[in-house]
Design an enzyme around this catalytic site. Structure first.
Site, PDB file in Angstrom:
ATOM      1  N   ALA A   1       9.602 -37.732  -6.836  1.00 42.55           N
ATOM      2  CA  ALA A   1       9.801 -37.900  -8.284  1.00 42.55           C
ATOM      3  C   ALA A   1       9.892 -39.397  -8.514  1.00 42.55           C
ATOM      4  CB  ALA A   1      11.080 -37.223  -8.727  1.00 42.55           C
TER       5      ALA A   1
ATOM      6  N   GLY B   1      13.183 -39.481   1.900  1.00 42.45           N
ATOM      7  CA  GLY B   1      12.793 -40.497   0.914  1.00 42.45           C
ATOM      8  C   GLY B   1      11.543 -41.262   1.339  1.00 42.45           C
ATOM      9  N   SER B   2      11.518 -42.509   0.955  1.00 41.87           N
ATOM     10  CA  SER B   2      10.274 -43.262   1.010  1.00 41.87           C
ATOM     11  C   SER B   2       9.847 -43.550   2.456  1.00 41.87           C
ATOM     12  CB  SER B   2      10.410 -44.541   0.193  1.00 41.87           C
ATOM     13  OG  SER B   2      10.972 -45.562   0.935  1.00 41.87           O
TER      14      SER B   2
ATOM     15  N   SER C   1       6.068 -41.793   7.001  1.00 47.12           N
ATOM     16  CA  SER C   1       5.676 -41.213   8.310  1.00 47.12           C
ATOM     17  C   SER C   1       4.711 -40.049   8.112  1.00 47.12           C
ATOM     18  CB  SER C   1       6.871 -40.708   9.106  1.00 47.12           C
ATOM     19  OG  SER C   1       8.058 -41.240   8.644  1.00 47.12           O
TER      20      SER C   1
ATOM     21  N   CYS D   1      -2.530  -3.598   7.255  1.00 48.21           N
ATOM     22  CA  CYS D   1      -2.131  -3.888   8.624  1.00 48.21           C
ATOM     23  C   CYS D   1      -2.495  -2.742   9.565  1.00 48.21           C
ATOM     24  CB  CYS D   1      -0.630  -4.162   8.695  1.00 48.21           C
ATOM     25  SG  CYS D   1       0.363  -2.771   8.169  1.00 48.21           S
TER      26      CYS D   1
ATOM     27  N   TRP E   1      19.010 -39.811 -13.512  1.00 44.98           N
ATOM     28  CA  TRP E   1      17.889 -39.068 -12.980  1.00 44.98           C
ATOM     29  C   TRP E   1      16.610 -39.734 -13.431  1.00 44.98           C
ATOM     30  CZ3 TRP E   1      18.343 -35.386  -9.395  1.00 44.98           C
ATOM     31  CH2 TRP E   1      19.578 -34.771  -9.225  1.00 44.98           C
TER      32      TRP E   1
ATOM     33  N   THR F   1      18.190 -39.371  13.823  1.00 46.48           N
ATOM     34  CA  THR F   1      17.979 -39.695  15.244  1.00 46.48           C
ATOM     35  C   THR F   1      19.295 -39.664  16.023  1.00 46.48           C
ATOM     36  OG1 THR F   1      16.237 -41.141  14.454  1.00 46.48           O
ATOM     37  CG2 THR F   1      16.889 -41.407  16.753  1.00 46.48           C
TER      38      THR F   1
ATOM     39  N   LEU G   1      20.460 -30.021  -1.886  1.00 49.96           N
ATOM     40  CA  LEU G   1      19.201 -29.403  -1.400  1.00 49.96           C
ATOM     41  C   LEU G   1      19.249 -27.887  -1.481  1.00 49.96           C
ATOM     42  CD1 LEU G   1      18.470 -31.774   1.630  1.00 49.96           C
ATOM     43  CD2 LEU G   1      17.682 -31.953  -0.759  1.00 49.96           C
TER      44      LEU G   1
ATOM     45  N   GLU H   1       0.835  -1.220   0.000  1.00 48.04           N
ATOM     46  CA  GLU H   1       0.000   0.000   0.000  1.00 48.04           C
ATOM     47  C   GLU H   1       0.872   1.275   0.000  1.00 48.04           C
ATOM     48  OE1 GLU H   1      -0.073  -2.557   2.085  1.00 48.04           O
ATOM     49  OE2 GLU H   1      -2.022  -2.865   3.003  1.00 48.04           O
TER      50      GLU H   1
HETATM   51  N1  LIG Z   1      16.219 -38.498  -8.634  1.00 46.33           N
HETATM   52  C1  LIG Z   1      15.384 -37.429  -8.708  1.00 46.33           C
HETATM   53  C2  LIG Z   1      15.090 -36.687  -7.561  1.00 46.33           C
HETATM   54  N2  LIG Z   1      15.667 -37.069  -6.385  1.00 46.33           N
HETATM   55  C3  LIG Z   1      15.322 -36.541  -5.235  1.00 46.33           C
HETATM   56  C4  LIG Z   1      16.198 -36.772  -4.056  1.00 46.33           C
HETATM   57  O1  LIG Z   1      16.320 -38.167  -3.888  1.00 46.33           O
HETATM   58  C5  LIG Z   1      17.606 -36.208  -4.330  1.00 46.33           C
HETATM   59  O2  LIG Z   1      18.424 -36.544  -3.245  1.00 46.33           O
HETATM   60  C6  LIG Z   1      17.585 -34.689  -4.335  1.00 46.33           C
HETATM   61  O3  LIG Z   1      16.587 -34.159  -5.144  1.00 46.33           O
HETATM   62  C7  LIG Z   1      18.919 -34.224  -4.894  1.00 46.33           C
HETATM   63  O4  LIG Z   1      18.963 -32.875  -4.600  1.00 46.33           O
HETATM   64  P1  LIG Z   1      20.133 -31.966  -5.238  1.00 46.33           P
HETATM   65  O5  LIG Z   1      21.441 -32.611  -4.842  1.00 46.33           O
HETATM   66  O6  LIG Z   1      19.923 -30.610  -4.620  1.00 46.33           O
HETATM   67  O7  LIG Z   1      19.916 -31.975  -6.713  1.00 46.33           O
HETATM   68  N3  LIG Z   1      14.251 -35.632  -7.623  1.00 46.33           N
HETATM   69  C8  LIG Z   1      13.701 -35.242  -8.816  1.00 46.33           C
HETATM   70  O8  LIG Z   1      12.927 -34.294  -8.875  1.00 46.33           O
HETATM   71  N4  LIG Z   1      13.958 -35.961  -9.959  1.00 46.33           N
HETATM   72  C9  LIG Z   1      14.784 -37.018  -9.945  1.00 46.33           C
HETATM   73  O9  LIG Z   1      15.019 -37.609 -10.987  1.00 46.33           O
HETATM   74 ZN   LIG Z   2       0.895  -2.773   5.996  1.00 44.79          ZN
END
Ligand SMILES: Nc1c(/N=C/[C@@H](O)[C@H](O)[C@H](O)COP(=O)(O)O)[nH]c(=O)[nH]c1=O
Ligand SMILES: [Zn+2]
Length: 360
Positions: free
Chosen positions: A154, A291-292, A297, A75, A170, A222, A204, A52
């Site tokens: 992915a 990951g998986s 969780s 605000c 990849w 952990t 990351l 604003e």
């Molecule tokens: N294997 C793949 C991914 N894999 C995802 C995670 O398993 C990787 O550790 C993470 O994205 C790697 O992060 P970086 O080192 O910052 O690039 N994620 C994707 O979107 N496509 C993929 O094909």
């Molecule tokens: Zn404001």
């Protein structure tokens, strides 16, 4: 132009700064007088002027008797800048179109009250849905005091995120991975489990040609068992490690003074407690890259608000390949979590599906 068109412009201005205003919401404002746009602005960065202020500065003394379109309630509290509601009164605006009320219970409606008490006409709710979507993660955090969780995976067409040997480079295309980096940049923090750090050694970080803010890297470990050569221990981006009660946090902190250690008070980390702790440390949005086991969780406890599935045109096969979501299977299909598919789009050669648990 219609009032919707002016609000649409304000929404575009707000949408253009998503990811760069945290911990503040992204806001856009447009000032109109006799059918002419005489000012517009976006909040660009926390600590800088609000939308604003920019819009009314451009309008100058033309603001007397003008209409203002703003995507979030002005605000009423003294933050780093004086309250915008008082500024609208000072600049003698005639009418304020406000798309959404501030979600913060402490301030909700206070800005509107100041405007109405000063005789400014106020209309709330113009394009409310579109405006809410822009700051959905901010609103969620304001109401729950813990981060909005986006689960990202992915996978191949048959739902695998890695081969049995852990290889995953990849699965998806360059464009899909660039889309992931844009999503990373929109979130305050990115979370992976110790297993992903061990097998993938991910950076990351956000690596886009146009740049982008690196989220805080949050690692669940952990016992603080992270090999010394892992990227996440470098100085590229801030790293926080969440560990269990048993871990020797002191020794780890001494070895890695640049890393924040958040120690839970239970041996096995409770995800609810981890999210609460991240909320207390100001994390409003969390991008969970797996990951998986970690995905399991979040699914099991339904602790995510959205999932982003990137599906590649590949078939891997193998009962021993790594599934998108691991852990133990529910015994009945009826125990599957129903989700609504919010969007489905082609990104490069892949499909990006955004879904959310039914019933929010
Ligand atoms: N294997 C793949 C991914 N894999 C995802 C995670 O398993 C990787 O550790 C993470 O994205 C790697 O992060 P970086 O080192 O910052 O690039 N994620 C994707 O979107 N496509 C993929 O094909
Ligand atoms: Zn404001």
């Amino acid at each position: 132009m219609s009032k919707e068109k002016y609000m649409e412009l304000a929404i575009t201005l707000a949408r253009s700064t998503i990811g760069q205003t945290s911990p503040n919401p992204s806001v856009g404002a447009v000032v109109v007088k006799e059918g002419q746009i005489i000012g517009m602005g976006s909040h660009l960065k926390a600590g800088k002027e609000h939308a604003e202020v920019y819009a009314l500065d451009q309008a100058g003394d033309q603001s007397v008797g003008a209409d203002i379109y703003v995507t979030l309630e002005p605000c009423a509290h003294h933050g780093k800048t004086p309250p915008c509601a008082n500024l609208l009164v000072e600049r003698k605006v005639k009418k304020a179109y406000i798309a959404t009320v501030d979600p913060n219970p402490k301030v909700a409606g206070k800005g509107i009250e100041i405007l109405r008490n000063a005789g400014i006409e106020v209309e709330v709710g113009l394009m409310e849905e579109e405006a809410r979507k822009i700051n959905e993660m901010f609103f969620y955090y304001m109401n729950h005091k813990q981060p909005f969780v986006t689960m990202k995976a992915a996978m191949t067409l048959d739902g695998k995120i890695a081969t049995a040997s852990g290889d995953s480079k990849w699965i998806t295309s360059e464009q899909a991975r660039a889309d992931v980096h844009q999503e990373r940049a929109r979130h305050d923090a990115i979370l992976v489990g110790a297993n992903t750090v061990k097998h993938d050694n991910p950076q990351l970080t956000v690596r886009l040609p146009q740049g982008g803010k690196n989220p805080i890297r949050v690692i669940l470990s952990t016992k603080l068992s992270i090999q010394a050569d892992r990227h996440v221990l470098n100085h590229e981006a801030p790293t926080w490690i969440v560990c269990g009660q048993q871990a020797d946090a002191e020794a780890f902190q001494k070895k890695y003074p640049h890393i924040k250690v958040i120690q839970m008070d239970t041996d096995e980390m409770e995800l609810e407690e981890v999210l609460k702790a991240l909320g207390e440390h100001g994390i409003q949005s969390l991008y969970v890259e797996g990951g998986s086991r970690v995905h399991h969780s979040f699914l099991e406890k339904q602790l995510f608000q959205e999932c982003h599935w990137y599906i590649a045109p590949k078939l891997l096969g193998g009962a021993d390949a790594i599934p998108v979501i691991g852990g133990k299977s529910p015994s009945k299909m009826a125990d599957a979590l129903d989700v609504t598919i919010d969007s489905m789009e082609q990104v490069g050669t892949d499909i990006k599906i955004i879904a959310r648990p039914k019933g929010g």
